[in-house]
Design a protein around this motif. Structure first.
Motif, PDB file in Angstrom:
ATOM      1  N   SER A 112     -19.971 -68.896   3.268  1.00  0.00           N
ATOM      2  CA  SER A 112     -20.995 -69.434   2.367  1.00  0.00           C
ATOM      3  C   SER A 112     -20.446 -69.604   0.959  1.00  0.00           C
ATOM      4  N   ASN A 113     -19.224 -69.165   0.734  1.00  0.00           N
ATOM      5  CA  ASN A 113     -18.616 -69.285  -0.589  1.00  0.00           C
ATOM      6  C   ASN A 113     -18.201 -70.732  -0.856  1.00  0.00           C
ATOM      7  N   VAL A 114     -18.363 -71.135  -2.100  1.00  0.00           N
ATOM      8  CA  VAL A 114     -18.043 -72.517  -2.480  1.00  0.00           C
ATOM      9  C   VAL A 114     -16.756 -72.583  -3.294  1.00  0.00           C
ATOM     10  N   ASP A 115     -16.015 -71.463  -3.357  1.00  0.00           N
ATOM     11  CA  ASP A 115     -14.916 -71.330  -4.316  1.00  0.00           C
ATOM     12  C   ASP A 115     -13.572 -71.883  -3.852  1.00  0.00           C
ATOM     13  N   GLY A 116     -13.417 -72.172  -2.556  1.00  0.00           N
ATOM     14  CA  GLY A 116     -12.158 -72.731  -2.070  1.00  0.00           C
ATOM     15  C   GLY A 116     -11.022 -71.731  -1.986  1.00  0.00           C
ATOM     16  N   GLN A 117     -11.344 -70.428  -1.975  1.00  0.00           N
ATOM     17  CA  GLN A 117     -10.287 -69.420  -1.977  1.00  0.00           C
ATOM     18  C   GLN A 117      -9.504 -69.375  -0.658  1.00  0.00           C
ATOM     19  N   PHE A 118     -10.159 -69.659   0.446  1.00  0.00           N
ATOM     20  CA  PHE A 118      -9.434 -69.650   1.725  1.00  0.00           C
ATOM     21  C   PHE A 118      -8.381 -70.754   1.757  1.00  0.00           C
ATOM     22  N   GLN A 119      -8.719 -71.932   1.258  1.00  0.00           N
ATOM     23  CA  GLN A 119      -7.735 -73.014   1.197  1.00  0.00           C
ATOM     24  C   GLN A 119      -6.574 -72.610   0.288  1.00  0.00           C
ATOM     25  N   LYS A 120      -6.920 -72.006  -0.848  1.00  0.00           N
ATOM     26  CA  LYS A 120      -5.897 -71.616  -1.815  1.00  0.00           C
ATOM     27  C   LYS A 120      -4.976 -70.551  -1.240  1.00  0.00           C
ATOM     28  N   ALA A 121      -5.507 -69.706  -0.345  1.00  0.00           N
ATOM     29  CA  ALA A 121      -4.718 -68.635   0.252  1.00  0.00           C
ATOM     30  C   ALA A 121      -3.817 -69.128   1.384  1.00  0.00           C
ATOM     31  N   GLY A 122      -3.986 -70.379   1.791  1.00  0.00           N
ATOM     32  CA  GLY A 122      -3.108 -70.943   2.804  1.00  0.00           C
ATOM     33  C   GLY A 122      -3.723 -71.177   4.159  1.00  0.00           C
ATOM     34  N   PHE A 123      -5.038 -71.001   4.291  1.00  0.00           N
ATOM     35  CA  PHE A 123      -5.699 -71.294   5.563  1.00  0.00           C
ATOM     36  C   PHE A 123      -5.758 -72.807   5.779  1.00  0.00           C
ATOM     37  N   ASP A 124      -5.702 -73.202   7.028  1.00  0.00           N
ATOM     38  CA  ASP A 124      -5.751 -74.612   7.412  1.00  0.00           C
ATOM     39  C   ASP A 124      -7.082 -75.228   6.963  1.00  0.00           C
ATOM     40  N   THR A 125      -7.032 -76.264   6.154  1.00  0.00           N
ATOM     41  CA  THR A 125      -8.255 -76.885   5.645  1.00  0.00           C
ATOM     42  C   THR A 125      -9.114 -77.472   6.747  1.00  0.00           C
ATOM     43  N   GLU A 126      -8.489 -77.782   7.900  1.00  0.00           N
ATOM     44  CA  GLU A 126      -9.236 -78.319   9.035  1.00  0.00           C
ATOM     45  C   GLU A 126      -9.909 -77.221   9.851  1.00  0.00           C
ATOM     46  N   ARG A 127      -9.704 -75.961   9.448  1.00  0.00           N
ATOM     47  CA  ARG A 127     -10.280 -74.839  10.182  1.00  0.00           C
ATOM     48  C   ARG A 127     -11.128 -73.964   9.252  1.00  0.00           C
ATOM     49  N   ILE A 128     -11.874 -74.600   8.396  1.00  0.00           N
ATOM     50  CA  ILE A 128     -12.767 -73.898   7.473  1.00  0.00           C
ATOM     51  C   ILE A 128     -14.112 -74.607   7.465  1.00  0.00           C
ATOM     52  N   VAL A 129     -15.184 -73.828   7.632  1.00  0.00           N
ATOM     53  CA  VAL A 129     -16.543 -74.343   7.469  1.00  0.00           C
ATOM     54  C   VAL A 129     -17.120 -73.747   6.193  1.00  0.00           C
ATOM     55  N   GLU A 130     -17.516 -74.612   5.264  1.00  0.00           N
ATOM     56  CA  GLU A 130     -18.175 -74.184   4.029  1.00  0.00           C
ATOM     57  C   GLU A 130     -19.648 -74.555   4.160  1.00  0.00           C
ATOM     58  N   CYS A 131     -20.432 -73.614   4.702  1.00  0.00           N
ATOM     59  CA  CYS A 131     -21.792 -73.945   5.118  1.00  0.00           C
ATOM     60  C   CYS A 131     -22.716 -74.280   3.946  1.00  0.00           C
ATOM     61  N   HIS A 132     -22.364 -73.874   2.743  1.00  0.00           N
ATOM     62  CA  HIS A 132     -23.144 -74.224   1.549  1.00  0.00           C
ATOM     63  C   HIS A 132     -22.420 -75.243   0.680  1.00  0.00           C
ATOM     64  N   GLY A 133     -21.385 -75.869   1.232  1.00  0.00           N
ATOM     65  CA  GLY A 133     -20.654 -76.877   0.480  1.00  0.00           C
ATOM     66  C   GLY A 133     -19.514 -76.282  -0.322  1.00  0.00           C
ATOM     67  N   THR A 134     -18.961 -77.096  -1.219  1.00  0.00           N
ATOM     68  CA  THR A 134     -17.807 -76.672  -2.011  1.00  0.00           C
ATOM     69  C   THR A 134     -17.879 -77.251  -3.416  1.00  0.00           C
ATOM     70  N   ILE A 135     -17.442 -76.461  -4.387  1.00  0.00           N
ATOM     71  CA  ILE A 135     -17.420 -76.923  -5.771  1.00  0.00           C
ATOM     72  C   ILE A 135     -16.264 -77.895  -6.011  1.00  0.00           C
ATOM     73  N   HIS A 136     -15.339 -77.960  -5.077  1.00  0.00           N
ATOM     74  CA  HIS A 136     -14.154 -78.794  -5.240  1.00  0.00           C
ATOM     75  C   HIS A 136     -14.353 -80.221  -4.737  1.00  0.00           C
ATOM     76  N   ARG A 137     -15.586 -80.560  -4.339  1.00  0.00           N
ATOM     77  CA  ARG A 137     -15.937 -81.930  -4.004  1.00  0.00           C
ATOM     78  C   ARG A 137     -17.191 -82.312  -4.784  1.00  0.00           C
ATOM     79  N   LEU A 138     -17.334 -83.612  -5.065  1.00  0.00           N
ATOM     80  CA  LEU A 138     -18.476 -84.122  -5.821  1.00  0.00           C
ATOM     81  C   LEU A 138     -19.312 -85.049  -4.951  1.00  0.00           C
ATOM     82  N   GLN A 139     -20.555 -85.250  -5.373  1.00  0.00           N
ATOM     83  CA  GLN A 139     -21.450 -86.197  -4.719  1.00  0.00           C
ATOM     84  C   GLN A 139     -22.344 -86.814  -5.789  1.00  0.00           C
TER      85      GLN A 139
END
Length: 279
Positions: A112-139
């Motif tokens: 539920s975190n929107v901070d992108g820390q898992f991506q920054k730590a090296g996790f595969d971006t295709e294997r992350i669900v951000e159920c409340h969205g992300t601050i690193h994308r705009l709409q």
């Protein structure tokens, strides 16, 4: 179950698993130094400028603010964007990556975190669900399109005294109206969820392939129980790590009191002992 026994049982589940489902709430980021917004006082310690307005987290993390006071809303989210970009993920992220590397199907993250820390730590971006969205994308604020786009080109300048954004606010490339973070906010009917939906479909496909799943849940509280409920749907081997809200039905998993970083290190020690000195 006492704490030592819970650690040993959790380590045994991790050793046996062929897939690691990582579920995480706000407590995961607190160990990296990110602010804890629990209660008005906790929120105001992180954002003292908003005490003057009398705003709670629910007041400012609200989509209505982009219509009534967009510079204040963007000041709050712009400050968070800059903070998350500067934050270094704690050592627990690396331990999770290490465990996943030994499993046939690796890891998938649901947060539920929107901070992108898992991506920054090296996790595969295709294997992350951000159920409340992300601050690193705009709409688009008005959701004129279902498209979202990276926030990489936006560098916020925020007045620390007033919490107002001082530079130009980002705009929608389709209608030239105001843009906002692609985050599910309070009272939000305009959140564009396509990005999160695509992530969720990838997770569903991955789950079908895993035979011996272990779930490691960290820092997920009761106030917004999305992560806790998701974890519980994927028992019976759920390891719930939380300083306060660690209880879980024994038929679903086990609870360990503690912070994410400290408890992951305890689990690693137990795994090292089990592997032996020559492993």
């Amino acid at each position: 179950m006492d704490n030592d026994k819970a650690i040993r049982q959790a380590a045994a589940w991790i050793r046996d698993a062929d897939g690691l489902l990582i579920t995480a709430g706000a407590g995961m980021g607190v160990d990296s130094g990110l602010p804890d917004f629990r209660g008005k006082e906790g929120f105001w310690r992180a954002y003292p400028a908003l005490r003057h307005y009398g705003f709670s987290f629910e007041d400012i993390a609200n989509s209505a603010g982009f219509a009534s006071n967009p510079r204040l809303s963007w000041g709050f989210y712009g400050h968070r964007l800059a903070l998350y970009r500067a934050t270094v993920p704690h050592a627990g992220f690396d331990l999770l990556l290490r465990w996943a590397s030994t499993m046939k199907h690796g890891a998938f993250v649901f947060t539920s975190n929107v901070d992108g820390q898992f991506q920054k730590a090296g996790f595969d971006t295709e294997r992350i669900v951000e159920c409340h969205g992300t601050i690193h994308r705009l709409q688009c604020v008005e959701a004129c399109t279902n498209e979202t786009w990276p926030a990489d080109d936006f560098t916020p300048t925020v007045n620390e005294t007033t919490c107002l954004l001082e530079n130009e606010m980002p705009t929608c490339p389709h209608c030239n109206g105001l843009a906002r973070p692609n985050i599910l906010m309070f009272g939000d009917w305009q959140w564009v969820e396509e990005h999160a939906d695509r992530q969720g479909k990838r997770l569903a496909t991955w789950l079908e392939s895993v035979e011996r799943l272990v779930v490691v849940e960290m820092g997920a509280g009761r106030a917004l129980p999305t992560v806790r409920r998701f974890s519980e749907r994927h028992g019976p081997r759920v390891i719930r790590i939380n300083p306060r809200d660690y209880t879980i039905a024994s038929a679903i998993g086990l609870g360990i009191p503690g912070t994410a970083s400290d408890t992951l290190q305890l689990l690693e020690k137990s795994l090292v002992v089990a592997r032996g000195p020559d492993a």
